[in-house]
Design an enzyme around this catalytic site. Structure first.
Site, mmCIF file in Angstrom:
data_model
loop_
_atom_site.group_PDB
_atom_site.id
_atom_site.type_symbol
_atom_site.label_atom_id
_atom_site.label_comp_id
_atom_site.label_asym_id
_atom_site.label_seq_id
_atom_site.Cartn_x
_atom_site.Cartn_y
_atom_site.Cartn_z
ATOM 1 N N SER A 1 0.804 -1.397 -0.135
ATOM 2 C CA SER A 1 0.177 0.065 -0.036
ATOM 3 C C SER A 1 0.827 1.290 0.034
ATOM 4 O O SER A 1 1.603 1.449 -0.863
ATOM 5 C CB SER A 1 -1.002 0.044 1.190
ATOM 6 N N ASP B 1 -9.927 -5.516 -3.553
ATOM 7 C CA ASP B 1 -9.513 -4.691 -2.510
ATOM 8 C C ASP B 1 -10.346 -3.304 -2.550
ATOM 9 O O ASP B 1 -10.607 -2.711 -3.610
ATOM 10 C CB ASP B 1 -8.019 -4.207 -3.075
ATOM 11 N N HIS C 1 -7.449 -5.964 0.899
ATOM 12 C CA HIS C 1 -6.155 -5.157 1.025
ATOM 13 C C HIS C 1 -5.566 -5.410 2.246
ATOM 14 O O HIS C 1 -4.454 -5.088 2.645
ATOM 15 C CB HIS C 1 -6.786 -3.859 1.366
#
Lengths: 278, 278
Positions: free
Chosen positions: A148, A224, A257
Protein backbone atom coordinates in the site's frame (compact mmCIF):
# COMPACT_ATOMS: atom_id res chain seq x y z
CA UNK A 1 25.47 5.13 16.29
CA UNK A 2 24.19 3.19 19.29
CA UNK A 3 21.76 0.38 18.77
CA UNK A 4 19.68 -0.98 21.60
CA UNK A 5 18.26 -4.48 21.24
CA UNK A 6 14.79 -4.49 22.81
CA UNK A 7 13.40 -7.91 21.85
CA UNK A 8 14.50 -11.25 20.40
CA UNK A 9 12.35 -14.20 19.30
CA UNK A 10 13.68 -17.36 17.73
CA UNK A 11 11.72 -17.97 14.53
CA UNK A 12 12.11 -20.73 11.94
CA UNK A 13 15.62 -21.41 13.19
CA UNK A 14 16.67 -17.75 12.86
CA UNK A 15 16.01 -14.67 14.96
CA UNK A 16 13.48 -11.87 14.87
CA UNK A 17 14.87 -8.89 16.77
CA UNK A 18 13.79 -5.31 17.40
CA UNK A 19 16.21 -2.44 17.88
CA UNK A 20 16.00 1.25 18.69
CA UNK A 21 18.50 3.90 17.67
CA UNK A 22 18.76 7.66 17.56
CA UNK A 23 18.38 8.71 13.93
CA UNK A 24 20.53 11.66 12.86
CA UNK A 25 18.41 12.03 9.72
CA UNK A 26 15.04 12.05 11.46
CA UNK A 27 16.08 13.71 14.73
CA UNK A 28 14.23 11.19 16.85
CA UNK A 29 14.50 7.68 18.21
CA UNK A 30 13.51 5.04 15.69
CA UNK A 31 12.64 1.37 16.04
CA UNK A 32 13.14 -1.29 13.40
CA UNK A 33 12.87 -5.07 13.23
CA UNK A 34 15.25 -7.48 11.55
CA UNK A 35 14.83 -11.15 10.76
CA UNK A 36 18.15 -12.94 10.51
CA UNK A 37 17.77 -16.36 8.86
CA UNK A 38 19.58 -19.42 10.26
CA UNK A 39 22.30 -18.99 7.61
CA UNK A 40 23.40 -15.75 9.33
CA UNK A 41 24.98 -17.83 12.10
CA UNK A 42 27.72 -19.01 9.69
CA UNK A 43 27.69 -16.51 6.85
CA UNK A 44 28.45 -12.80 6.90
CA UNK A 45 27.14 -12.23 3.41
CA UNK A 46 23.35 -12.45 3.73
CA UNK A 47 21.39 -10.24 1.30
CA UNK A 48 18.68 -7.99 2.72
CA UNK A 49 15.07 -7.39 1.73
CA UNK A 50 13.73 -4.10 3.13
CA UNK A 51 9.99 -4.08 3.78
CA UNK A 52 7.98 -0.84 3.92
CA UNK A 53 4.57 -1.11 5.57
CA UNK A 54 1.36 0.75 4.93
CA UNK A 55 -0.58 3.48 6.71
CA UNK A 56 -0.86 3.13 10.51
CA UNK A 57 1.66 0.26 10.70
CA UNK A 58 4.91 -0.04 12.68
CA UNK A 59 7.82 -2.44 12.27
CA UNK A 60 5.63 -5.15 13.82
CA UNK A 61 2.70 -5.77 11.46
CA UNK A 62 4.63 -7.44 8.67
CA UNK A 63 6.83 -9.48 10.98
CA UNK A 64 3.82 -10.78 12.94
CA UNK A 65 1.31 -11.34 10.15
CA UNK A 66 2.99 -12.10 6.83
CA UNK A 67 4.67 -15.43 7.58
CA UNK A 68 7.78 -14.14 5.76
CA UNK A 69 10.21 -15.86 8.15
CA UNK A 70 9.46 -19.32 6.75
CA UNK A 71 10.58 -18.31 3.28
CA UNK A 72 13.42 -16.00 4.37
CA UNK A 73 14.80 -18.91 6.39
CA UNK A 74 14.53 -21.34 3.49
CA UNK A 75 16.23 -18.94 1.07
CA UNK A 76 18.79 -17.29 3.37
CA UNK A 77 17.55 -13.72 3.09
CA UNK A 78 17.45 -11.17 5.94
CA UNK A 79 14.35 -8.98 6.31
CA UNK A 80 14.49 -5.43 7.67
CA UNK A 81 11.21 -3.71 8.58
CA UNK A 82 11.57 -0.03 9.53
CA UNK A 83 8.80 2.02 11.08
CA UNK A 84 6.46 3.93 8.76
CA UNK A 85 7.43 7.41 9.97
CA UNK A 86 9.38 9.34 12.58
CA UNK A 87 7.74 9.03 16.01
CA UNK A 88 7.62 10.71 19.39
CA UNK A 89 6.14 13.57 21.34
CA UNK A 90 8.22 16.21 19.62
CA UNK A 91 7.42 14.94 16.12
CA UNK A 92 4.72 16.71 14.09
CA UNK A 93 1.51 14.77 13.79
CA UNK A 94 -2.08 14.98 12.60
CA UNK A 95 -5.31 13.54 13.95
CA UNK A 96 -6.07 11.63 10.77
CA UNK A 97 -4.65 8.18 10.12
CA UNK A 98 -3.30 9.11 6.71
CA UNK A 99 -1.05 12.04 7.63
CA UNK A 100 1.78 12.45 10.13
CA UNK A 101 3.02 9.67 12.38
CA UNK A 102 2.42 6.29 10.72
CA UNK A 103 1.95 7.98 7.35
CA UNK A 104 5.26 9.40 6.11
CA UNK A 105 4.80 8.33 2.48
CA UNK A 106 8.59 7.80 2.50
CA UNK A 107 9.51 11.24 1.11
CA UNK A 108 11.74 14.08 2.34
CA UNK A 109 9.27 16.71 3.49
CA UNK A 110 10.05 20.28 2.43
CA UNK A 111 7.12 22.00 4.15
CA UNK A 112 6.76 22.98 7.81
CA UNK A 113 5.93 21.57 10.31
CA UNK A 114 6.92 18.28 8.65
CA UNK A 115 10.34 19.12 7.25
CA UNK A 116 12.32 18.77 10.48
CA UNK A 117 11.59 15.06 11.09
CA UNK A 118 9.89 13.65 8.00
CA UNK A 119 13.01 12.78 6.00
CA UNK A 120 12.17 9.11 5.55
CA UNK A 121 13.54 8.94 1.99
CA UNK A 122 17.05 9.80 3.19
CA UNK A 123 16.68 7.57 6.25
CA UNK A 124 15.77 4.57 4.11
CA UNK A 125 18.18 5.14 1.24
CA UNK A 126 21.22 6.10 3.32
CA UNK A 127 21.16 5.98 7.12
CA UNK A 128 19.34 2.71 7.74
CA UNK A 129 21.23 0.57 5.19
CA UNK A 130 24.55 1.95 6.51
CA UNK A 131 23.49 0.99 10.02
CA UNK A 132 22.32 -2.47 8.98
CA UNK A 133 25.38 -3.20 6.87
CA UNK A 134 27.84 -2.07 9.55
CA UNK A 135 26.08 -4.03 12.33
CA UNK A 136 24.73 -7.34 11.01
CA UNK A 137 26.31 -10.17 8.97
CA UNK A 138 24.79 -8.93 5.70
CA UNK A 139 26.03 -8.05 2.24
CA UNK A 140 25.28 -4.86 0.32
CA UNK A 141 22.88 -6.73 -1.95
CA UNK A 142 19.49 -5.14 -1.28
CA UNK A 143 15.94 -5.62 -2.45
CA UNK A 144 12.91 -3.63 -1.39
CA UNK A 145 9.21 -4.43 -1.06
CA UNK A 146 6.14 -3.02 0.61
CA UNK A 147 2.38 -2.82 0.94
CA UNK A 148 0.00 0.00 0.00
CA UNK A 149 1.78 3.23 1.10
CA UNK A 150 4.84 0.98 1.50
CA UNK A 151 4.35 -0.40 -2.00
CA UNK A 152 4.49 3.19 -3.23
CA UNK A 153 7.62 3.66 -1.10
CA UNK A 154 9.32 0.52 -2.39
CA UNK A 155 8.61 1.28 -6.05
CA UNK A 156 9.70 4.92 -5.84
CA UNK A 157 12.88 4.20 -3.86
CA UNK A 158 13.90 1.50 -6.33
CA UNK A 159 13.03 3.57 -9.39
CA UNK A 160 15.01 6.54 -8.05
CA UNK A 161 17.98 4.35 -6.99
CA UNK A 162 18.32 1.55 -9.52
CA UNK A 163 21.99 1.10 -8.58
CA UNK A 164 21.10 0.38 -4.94
CA UNK A 165 18.41 -2.32 -5.34
CA UNK A 166 18.56 -5.68 -7.13
CA UNK A 167 14.77 -6.03 -7.30
CA UNK A 168 11.54 -4.44 -6.10
CA UNK A 169 8.10 -5.79 -5.33
CA UNK A 170 4.84 -4.42 -4.02
CA UNK A 171 1.49 -5.59 -2.74
CA UNK A 172 -1.42 -3.27 -3.50
CA UNK A 173 0.78 -0.19 -4.00
CA UNK A 174 -0.52 3.35 -4.18
CA UNK A 175 0.67 3.34 -7.76
CA UNK A 176 -0.20 6.86 -8.84
CA UNK A 177 -0.29 9.00 -5.68
CA UNK A 178 -0.46 12.31 -7.58
CA UNK A 179 -3.91 11.28 -8.73
CA UNK A 180 -5.54 9.77 -5.63
CA UNK A 181 -6.87 11.26 -2.38
CA UNK A 182 -4.30 9.62 -0.06
CA UNK A 183 -1.36 10.81 -2.16
CA UNK A 184 -2.71 14.26 -2.87
CA UNK A 185 -3.34 14.93 0.83
CA UNK A 186 0.12 13.70 1.88
CA UNK A 187 2.06 15.31 -0.96
CA UNK A 188 0.34 18.66 -0.41
CA UNK A 189 1.33 18.55 3.26
CA UNK A 190 4.87 17.23 2.86
CA UNK A 191 5.92 18.64 -0.54
CA UNK A 192 3.66 21.70 -1.00
CA UNK A 193 1.23 22.79 -3.67
CA UNK A 194 3.58 22.65 -6.67
CA UNK A 195 2.36 19.40 -8.19
CA UNK A 196 5.42 19.16 -10.45
CA UNK A 197 7.41 18.23 -7.32
CA UNK A 198 5.05 15.35 -6.62
CA UNK A 199 5.99 13.56 -9.84
CA UNK A 200 9.45 12.73 -8.45
CA UNK A 201 7.65 10.45 -5.96
CA UNK A 202 5.00 8.96 -8.20
CA UNK A 203 5.74 5.36 -9.23
CA UNK A 204 3.70 5.60 -12.42
CA UNK A 205 5.55 8.73 -13.52
CA UNK A 206 8.95 7.27 -12.56
CA UNK A 207 8.29 3.98 -14.33
CA UNK A 208 7.27 5.78 -17.50
CA UNK A 209 10.57 7.71 -17.54
CA UNK A 210 12.98 5.10 -16.10
CA UNK A 211 16.19 4.44 -18.02
CA UNK A 212 17.77 1.86 -15.68
CA UNK A 213 15.36 -0.95 -14.90
CA UNK A 214 15.08 -2.70 -11.53
CA UNK A 215 13.04 -5.91 -12.03
CA UNK A 216 9.60 -5.31 -10.50
CA UNK A 217 6.77 -7.56 -9.32
CA UNK A 218 3.38 -6.27 -8.19
CA UNK A 219 0.40 -8.20 -6.82
CA UNK A 220 -3.00 -6.66 -6.29
CA UNK A 221 -6.21 -8.04 -4.81
CA UNK A 222 -9.19 -7.83 -7.12
CA UNK A 223 -11.61 -7.29 -4.21
CA UNK A 224 -9.50 -4.59 -2.55
CA UNK A 225 -11.79 -1.80 -1.29
CA UNK A 226 -9.15 0.81 -2.19
CA UNK A 227 -8.45 -0.44 -5.71
CA UNK A 228 -10.33 2.07 -7.83
CA UNK A 229 -10.07 5.29 -5.83
CA UNK A 230 -6.62 5.01 -4.24
CA UNK A 231 -4.39 2.37 -5.83
CA UNK A 232 -4.78 2.70 -9.63
CA UNK A 233 -2.53 -0.15 -10.81
CA UNK A 234 -3.78 0.45 -14.36
CA UNK A 235 -1.72 3.65 -14.51
CA UNK A 236 1.41 1.72 -13.52
CA UNK A 237 0.65 -0.90 -16.17
CA UNK A 238 0.29 1.81 -18.82
CA UNK A 239 3.63 3.34 -17.80
CA UNK A 240 5.39 -0.02 -17.91
CA UNK A 241 3.99 -0.72 -21.38
CA UNK A 242 4.96 2.69 -22.70
CA UNK A 243 8.54 2.28 -21.46
CA UNK A 244 8.93 -1.51 -21.96
CA UNK A 245 9.61 -1.73 -18.24
CA UNK A 246 10.05 -5.30 -16.83
CA UNK A 247 6.97 -5.25 -14.57
CA UNK A 248 5.30 -8.53 -13.61
CA UNK A 249 1.87 -7.50 -12.33
CA UNK A 250 -1.04 -9.75 -11.41
CA UNK A 251 -4.57 -9.07 -10.17
CA UNK A 252 -5.91 -11.82 -7.87
CA UNK A 253 -9.72 -12.15 -7.84
CA UNK A 254 -11.36 -12.16 -4.41
CA UNK A 255 -8.35 -10.96 -2.39
CA UNK A 256 -8.61 -7.79 -0.31
CA UNK A 257 -6.16 -5.21 1.12
CA UNK A 258 -5.31 -7.18 4.29
CA UNK A 259 -2.32 -9.15 5.51
CA UNK A 260 -4.27 -12.30 4.63
CA UNK A 261 -3.60 -11.33 1.02
CA UNK A 262 0.07 -10.57 1.68
CA UNK A 263 0.57 -13.89 3.51
CA UNK A 264 -1.02 -15.78 0.62
CA UNK A 265 1.58 -14.51 -1.86
CA UNK A 266 4.65 -13.66 0.19
CA UNK A 267 6.39 -16.89 -0.82
CA UNK A 268 6.27 -15.85 -4.48
CA UNK A 269 7.74 -12.44 -3.62
CA UNK A 270 10.62 -13.97 -1.66
CA UNK A 271 11.38 -16.34 -4.54
CA UNK A 272 11.29 -13.43 -6.99
CA UNK A 273 13.78 -11.46 -4.91
CA UNK A 274 15.95 -14.54 -4.38
CA UNK A 275 16.45 -14.80 -8.15
CA UNK A 276 18.03 -11.35 -8.12
CA UNK A 277 19.74 -11.36 -4.70
CA UNK A 278 21.34 -14.80 -4.58
CA UNK B 1 -29.31 -20.27 16.13
CA UNK B 2 -28.57 -17.17 14.09
CA UNK B 3 -25.07 -16.61 12.79
CA UNK B 4 -23.94 -13.21 11.61
CA UNK B 5 -20.97 -13.05 9.26
CA UNK B 6 -18.93 -9.97 10.18
CA UNK B 7 -15.78 -10.34 8.07
CA UNK B 8 -14.37 -12.35 5.17
CA UNK B 9 -10.82 -12.42 3.81
CA UNK B 10 -9.63 -14.64 1.00
CA UNK B 11 -6.53 -16.48 2.21
CA UNK B 12 -4.43 -19.09 0.44
CA UNK B 13 -7.29 -19.80 -1.93
CA UNK B 14 -9.76 -20.38 0.92
CA UNK B 15 -11.65 -18.03 3.22
CA UNK B 16 -11.06 -16.67 6.69
CA UNK B 17 -14.38 -15.52 8.14
CA UNK B 18 -15.58 -14.20 11.49
CA UNK B 19 -19.06 -14.82 12.85
CA UNK B 20 -21.04 -13.76 15.88
CA UNK B 21 -23.88 -15.72 17.46
CA UNK B 22 -25.91 -15.69 20.66
CA UNK B 23 -24.66 -18.58 22.79
CA UNK B 24 -27.34 -20.36 24.80
CA UNK B 25 -24.63 -22.02 26.91
CA UNK B 26 -22.74 -18.83 27.78
CA UNK B 27 -25.71 -16.42 27.80
CA UNK B 28 -23.87 -13.82 25.76
CA UNK B 29 -22.90 -13.01 22.20
CA UNK B 30 -19.80 -14.88 21.07
CA UNK B 31 -17.46 -14.38 18.13
CA UNK B 32 -15.46 -17.08 16.42
CA UNK B 33 -13.30 -17.35 13.30
CA UNK B 34 -13.25 -20.13 10.76
CA UNK B 35 -10.78 -20.85 7.99
CA UNK B 36 -12.35 -22.82 5.16
CA UNK B 37 -9.70 -24.28 2.86
CA UNK B 38 -10.14 -24.16 -0.93
CA UNK B 39 -11.37 -27.78 -0.89
CA UNK B 40 -14.50 -26.62 0.97
CA UNK B 41 -15.82 -25.16 -2.29
CA UNK B 42 -16.36 -28.66 -3.71
CA UNK B 43 -16.42 -30.95 -0.68
CA UNK B 44 -18.88 -31.05 2.19
CA UNK B 45 -16.76 -33.38 4.27
CA UNK B 46 -13.85 -31.24 5.50
CA UNK B 47 -12.46 -32.23 8.93
CA UNK B 48 -12.08 -29.50 11.55
CA UNK B 49 -9.20 -28.53 13.83
CA UNK B 50 -10.38 -26.45 16.79
CA UNK B 51 -7.77 -24.01 18.13
CA UNK B 52 -7.90 -22.69 21.70
CA UNK B 53 -5.81 -19.59 22.35
CA UNK B 54 -3.98 -18.43 25.45
CA UNK B 55 -4.59 -15.75 28.07
CA UNK B 56 -5.74 -12.33 26.75
CA UNK B 57 -6.32 -13.61 23.19
CA UNK B 58 -9.46 -13.54 21.05
CA UNK B 59 -10.33 -15.50 17.91
CA UNK B 60 -7.95 -13.24 15.98
CA UNK B 61 -4.44 -13.87 17.34
CA UNK B 62 -3.95 -17.35 15.93
CA UNK B 63 -5.57 -16.57 12.58
CA UNK B 64 -3.41 -13.45 12.11
CA UNK B 65 -0.06 -14.66 13.45
CA UNK B 66 0.36 -18.42 13.11
CA UNK B 67 0.42 -18.83 9.33
CA UNK B 68 -1.87 -21.85 9.71
CA UNK B 69 -3.85 -21.11 6.55
CA UNK B 70 -0.98 -22.17 4.28
CA UNK B 71 -0.96 -25.68 5.72
CA UNK B 72 -4.72 -25.97 6.26
CA UNK B 73 -5.16 -25.10 2.57
CA UNK B 74 -2.57 -27.64 1.45
CA UNK B 75 -4.09 -30.43 3.55
CA UNK B 76 -7.79 -29.60 3.27
CA UNK B 77 -8.52 -29.01 6.95
CA UNK B 78 -10.85 -26.33 8.34
CA UNK B 79 -9.72 -24.33 11.37
CA UNK B 80 -12.13 -22.97 13.99
CA UNK B 81 -10.83 -20.45 16.53
CA UNK B 82 -13.31 -19.56 19.28
CA UNK B 83 -12.84 -16.70 21.72
CA UNK B 84 -11.05 -17.44 25.01
CA UNK B 85 -14.02 -16.66 27.27
CA UNK B 86 -17.52 -15.24 27.37
CA UNK B 87 -17.49 -11.47 26.75
CA UNK B 88 -19.58 -8.39 27.26
CA UNK B 89 -20.68 -5.76 29.73
CA UNK B 90 -22.89 -8.11 31.70
CA UNK B 91 -20.23 -10.83 31.97
CA UNK B 92 -18.23 -11.13 35.20
CA UNK B 93 -14.66 -9.91 34.89
CA UNK B 94 -11.53 -9.15 36.88
CA UNK B 95 -8.88 -6.46 36.54
CA UNK B 96 -6.06 -8.97 36.14
CA UNK B 97 -5.17 -10.45 32.76
CA UNK B 98 -5.29 -14.04 34.05
CA UNK B 99 -8.87 -14.15 35.39
CA UNK B 100 -12.24 -13.37 33.86
CA UNK B 101 -12.71 -12.22 30.28
CA UNK B 102 -9.91 -13.58 28.09
CA UNK B 103 -9.02 -16.16 30.76
CA UNK B 104 -11.77 -18.77 31.01
CA UNK B 105 -9.43 -21.75 31.35
CA UNK B 106 -12.09 -23.66 29.35
CA UNK B 107 -13.94 -25.09 32.37
CA UNK B 108 -17.56 -24.95 33.56
CA UNK B 109 -17.42 -22.56 36.50
CA UNK B 110 -19.37 -23.63 39.59
CA UNK B 111 -18.68 -20.57 41.75
CA UNK B 112 -20.36 -17.15 41.65
CA UNK B 113 -20.02 -14.66 40.04
CA UNK B 114 -18.50 -16.81 37.27
CA UNK B 115 -20.97 -19.66 37.03
CA UNK B 116 -23.64 -17.89 34.97
CA UNK B 117 -21.47 -17.23 31.87
CA UNK B 118 -18.20 -19.17 32.26
CA UNK B 119 -19.35 -22.51 30.83
CA UNK B 120 -16.70 -22.72 28.14
CA UNK B 121 -16.24 -26.48 28.48
CA UNK B 122 -19.84 -27.14 27.46
CA UNK B 123 -19.68 -24.45 24.78
CA UNK B 124 -16.63 -26.04 23.17
CA UNK B 125 -17.62 -29.67 23.56
CA UNK B 126 -21.27 -29.32 22.55
CA UNK B 127 -22.69 -26.02 21.33
CA UNK B 128 -19.92 -24.80 19.05
CA UNK B 129 -19.29 -28.09 17.19
CA UNK B 130 -23.06 -28.49 16.66
CA UNK B 131 -23.20 -25.00 15.21
CA UNK B 132 -20.13 -25.54 13.01
CA UNK B 133 -21.27 -28.94 11.75
CA UNK B 134 -24.79 -27.76 10.96
CA UNK B 135 -23.61 -24.62 9.14
CA UNK B 136 -20.41 -25.30 7.21
CA UNK B 137 -19.39 -28.04 4.73
CA UNK B 138 -17.50 -30.03 7.38
CA UNK B 139 -17.50 -33.56 8.68
CA UNK B 140 -17.73 -34.66 12.31
CA UNK B 141 -14.03 -35.55 12.34
CA UNK B 142 -12.51 -33.18 14.88
CA UNK B 143 -9.06 -32.46 16.24
CA UNK B 144 -8.15 -29.91 18.87
CA UNK B 145 -5.04 -27.84 19.58
CA UNK B 146 -4.06 -24.79 21.56
CA UNK B 147 -1.39 -22.61 23.14
CA UNK B 148 -0.59 -22.06 26.82
CA UNK B 149 -4.01 -21.79 28.57
CA UNK B 150 -5.40 -23.11 25.28
CA UNK B 151 -2.91 -25.99 25.32
CA UNK B 152 -4.33 -26.88 28.72
CA UNK B 153 -7.81 -26.57 27.24
CA UNK B 154 -7.05 -28.74 24.22
CA UNK B 155 -5.41 -31.49 26.24
CA UNK B 156 -8.13 -31.62 28.88
CA UNK B 157 -11.01 -31.52 26.39
CA UNK B 158 -9.45 -34.35 24.37
CA UNK B 159 -8.59 -36.43 27.44
CA UNK B 160 -12.12 -36.05 28.80
CA UNK B 161 -13.75 -36.75 25.41
CA UNK B 162 -11.60 -39.29 23.58
CA UNK B 163 -14.57 -40.33 21.44
CA UNK B 164 -14.98 -36.78 20.11
CA UNK B 165 -11.44 -35.97 18.96
CA UNK B 166 -9.15 -37.82 16.53
CA UNK B 167 -6.00 -36.12 17.80
CA UNK B 168 -4.79 -33.36 20.12
CA UNK B 169 -1.78 -31.06 20.11
CA UNK B 170 -0.50 -28.24 22.23
CA UNK B 171 2.14 -25.53 22.19
CA UNK B 172 3.55 -24.59 25.59
CA UNK B 173 0.52 -25.93 27.52
CA UNK B 174 -0.18 -25.20 31.18
CA UNK B 175 0.39 -28.89 31.75
CA UNK B 176 -0.27 -29.16 35.47
CA UNK B 177 -2.54 -26.23 36.42
CA UNK B 178 -3.29 -27.59 39.91
CA UNK B 179 0.36 -26.93 40.74
CA UNK B 180 1.09 -23.53 39.17
CA UNK B 181 0.05 -19.96 40.04
CA UNK B 182 -2.04 -19.35 36.90
CA UNK B 183 -4.02 -22.54 37.36
CA UNK B 184 -4.44 -22.26 41.10
CA UNK B 185 -5.79 -18.72 40.82
CA UNK B 186 -8.25 -19.61 38.06
CA UNK B 187 -9.41 -22.91 39.51
CA UNK B 188 -9.97 -21.37 42.96
CA UNK B 189 -12.14 -18.69 41.37
CA UNK B 190 -14.06 -20.88 38.92
CA UNK B 191 -14.19 -24.25 40.73
CA UNK B 192 -13.79 -23.34 44.40
CA UNK B 193 -11.38 -24.36 47.13
CA UNK B 194 -11.91 -28.13 46.94
CA UNK B 195 -8.76 -29.07 45.07
CA UNK B 196 -10.06 -32.55 44.31
CA UNK B 197 -12.39 -30.90 41.77
CA UNK B 198 -9.43 -29.31 40.03
CA UNK B 199 -7.97 -32.66 39.05
CA UNK B 200 -10.77 -33.25 36.52
CA UNK B 201 -9.27 -30.33 34.54
CA UNK B 202 -5.57 -31.04 34.97
CA UNK B 203 -3.94 -32.55 31.88
CA UNK B 204 -1.20 -34.28 33.85
CA UNK B 205 -3.73 -35.95 36.13
CA UNK B 206 -6.01 -36.91 33.23
CA UNK B 207 -3.15 -38.32 31.15
CA UNK B 208 -1.99 -40.44 34.07
CA UNK B 209 -5.45 -41.97 34.42
CA UNK B 210 -6.58 -42.10 30.77
CA UNK B 211 -7.95 -45.39 29.47
CA UNK B 212 -8.83 -44.33 25.92
CA UNK B 213 -5.91 -42.66 24.21
CA UNK B 214 -6.18 -39.71 21.81
CA UNK B 215 -2.82 -39.34 20.00
CA UNK B 216 -1.09 -36.27 21.46
CA UNK B 217 1.72 -33.99 20.31
CA UNK B 218 3.24 -31.24 22.46
CA UNK B 219 5.93 -28.70 21.58
CA UNK B 220 7.57 -26.45 24.14
CA UNK B 221 10.13 -23.68 23.78
CA UNK B 222 13.24 -24.18 25.89
CA UNK B 223 13.66 -20.41 26.45
CA UNK B 224 10.02 -19.85 27.45
CA UNK B 225 9.89 -17.43 30.40
CA UNK B 226 6.92 -19.36 31.85
CA UNK B 227 8.43 -22.83 31.53
CA UNK B 228 9.49 -23.56 35.10
CA UNK B 229 6.88 -21.75 37.17
CA UNK B 230 3.72 -22.10 35.07
CA UNK B 231 3.96 -24.77 32.36
CA UNK B 232 5.63 -27.84 33.92
CA UNK B 233 5.80 -30.17 30.91
CA UNK B 234 7.91 -32.59 32.99
CA UNK B 235 4.79 -33.52 34.95
CA UNK B 236 2.94 -34.34 31.75
CA UNK B 237 5.90 -36.44 30.56
CA UNK B 238 5.90 -38.38 33.84
CA UNK B 239 2.15 -39.05 33.51
CA UNK B 240 2.52 -40.24 29.92
CA UNK B 241 5.35 -42.59 30.90
CA UNK B 242 3.43 -43.98 33.86
CA UNK B 243 0.40 -44.70 31.68
CA UNK B 244 2.19 -45.60 28.40
CA UNK B 245 0.26 -42.73 26.83
CA UNK B 246 1.12 -41.96 23.15
CA UNK B 247 2.54 -38.49 23.77
CA UNK B 248 5.08 -37.04 21.31
CA UNK B 249 6.68 -34.16 23.21
CA UNK B 250 9.67 -32.06 22.19
CA UNK B 251 11.53 -29.18 23.81
CA UNK B 252 13.00 -26.70 21.31
CA UNK B 253 16.06 -24.81 22.54
CA UNK B 254 15.96 -21.03 22.18
CA UNK B 255 12.25 -20.70 21.41
CA UNK B 256 10.01 -18.56 23.63
CA UNK B 257 6.28 -18.37 24.45
CA UNK B 258 5.32 -16.17 21.47
CA UNK B 259 3.50 -16.73 18.20
CA UNK B 260 6.93 -16.73 16.51
CA UNK B 261 7.39 -20.13 18.16
CA UNK B 262 3.93 -21.33 17.12
CA UNK B 263 4.45 -20.20 13.52
CA UNK B 264 7.78 -22.05 13.39
CA UNK B 265 6.16 -25.42 14.16
CA UNK B 266 2.53 -25.09 13.06
CA UNK B 267 3.22 -27.05 9.85
CA UNK B 268 4.28 -30.10 11.91
CA UNK B 269 1.09 -29.84 14.00
CA UNK B 270 -1.13 -29.68 10.94
CA UNK B 271 0.60 -32.69 9.42
CA UNK B 272 0.23 -34.59 12.71
CA UNK B 273 -3.52 -33.89 12.79
CA UNK B 274 -3.86 -34.71 9.08
CA UNK B 275 -2.60 -38.24 9.77
CA UNK B 276 -5.54 -38.78 12.12
CA UNK B 277 -8.21 -36.67 10.41
CA UNK B 278 -7.80 -37.58 6.75
Amino acid sequence: MTLENISANKSYGGWHKQYTHQSKTLHCEMRFAIYLPPQAANNTNIPVLYWLSGLTCTDENFMQKSGVQQFAAALGIAIVAPDTSPRGEGVADDESYDLGQGASFYVNATEPPWNRHYQMYDYLVDELPQLIESTFPVSTKRAIAGHSMGGHGALTLALLNPQRYCSVSAFSPIANPSNCPWGQKAFTAYLGNDTSKWLAHDASELMRQAKNFVPAKVDQGGADDFLVEQLKPETLVASAKANSYPLDINIHPGYDHSYYFIASFIEAHLKFHAKHLL
